[in-house]
Design a protein around this motif. Structure first.
Motif, short mmCIF file in Angstrom:
data_model
loop_
_atom_site.label_atom_id
_atom_site.label_comp_id
_atom_site.label_asym_id
_atom_site.label_seq_id
_atom_site.Cartn_x
_atom_site.Cartn_y
_atom_site.Cartn_z
N LEU A 43 0.85 -1.19 0.00
CA LEU A 43 0.00 0.00 0.00
C LEU A 43 0.88 1.24 0.00
N PRO A 44 0.36 2.41 -0.37
CA PRO A 44 1.16 3.63 -0.32
C PRO A 44 1.67 3.93 1.10
N SER A 45 0.94 3.51 2.10
CA SER A 45 1.33 3.81 3.48
C SER A 45 2.14 2.70 4.15
N GLY A 46 2.41 1.59 3.46
CA GLY A 46 3.15 0.48 4.03
C GLY A 46 2.80 -0.83 3.36
N TRP A 47 2.80 -1.92 4.11
CA TRP A 47 2.47 -3.21 3.55
C TRP A 47 1.77 -4.08 4.58
N SER A 48 1.16 -5.16 4.07
CA SER A 48 0.49 -6.14 4.90
C SER A 48 0.85 -7.52 4.35
N ALA A 49 1.24 -8.45 5.24
CA ALA A 49 1.59 -9.80 4.82
C ALA A 49 0.84 -10.78 5.71
N ALA A 50 0.17 -11.77 5.11
CA ALA A 50 -0.66 -12.70 5.87
C ALA A 50 -0.23 -14.14 5.65
N CYS A 51 -0.03 -14.86 6.76
CA CYS A 51 0.22 -16.30 6.75
C CYS A 51 -1.08 -16.98 7.15
N VAL A 52 -1.45 -18.04 6.46
CA VAL A 52 -2.71 -18.72 6.79
C VAL A 52 -2.67 -19.36 8.17
N GLU A 53 -1.50 -19.68 8.70
CA GLU A 53 -1.37 -20.30 10.01
C GLU A 53 -1.12 -19.28 11.12
N HIS A 54 -0.34 -18.22 10.86
CA HIS A 54 0.14 -17.35 11.92
C HIS A 54 -0.37 -15.91 11.87
#
Length: 59
Positions: A43-54
């Motif tokens: 995103l312009p303001s940063g990032w997001s990362a998703a793990c299905v387990e954690h």
């Protein structure tokens, strides 16, 4: 075991200096707990990362 969040290899397996340097500019790609590839949204303001387990990491 802990894994590199950029290349997904075990941290104890060798030097990850190049990964650490690259991570200053990009989001993580692998979960450090289970080595799964994460769903990453930049995103312009940063990032997001998703793990299905954690769950979700943000910055």
């Amino acid at each position: 075991m802990t894994y590199c969040d950029r290349c997904g290899e075990p941290l104890a397996g060798g030097s990850h200096d190049a990964c650490a340097q690259a991570r200053t500019l990009e989001p993580p790609r692998y979960c450090t707990h289970c080595r799964r590839r994460m769903k990453v949204q930049v995103l312009p303001s940063g990032w997001s990362a998703a793990c299905v387990e954690h769950g979700v990491l943000t910055r």
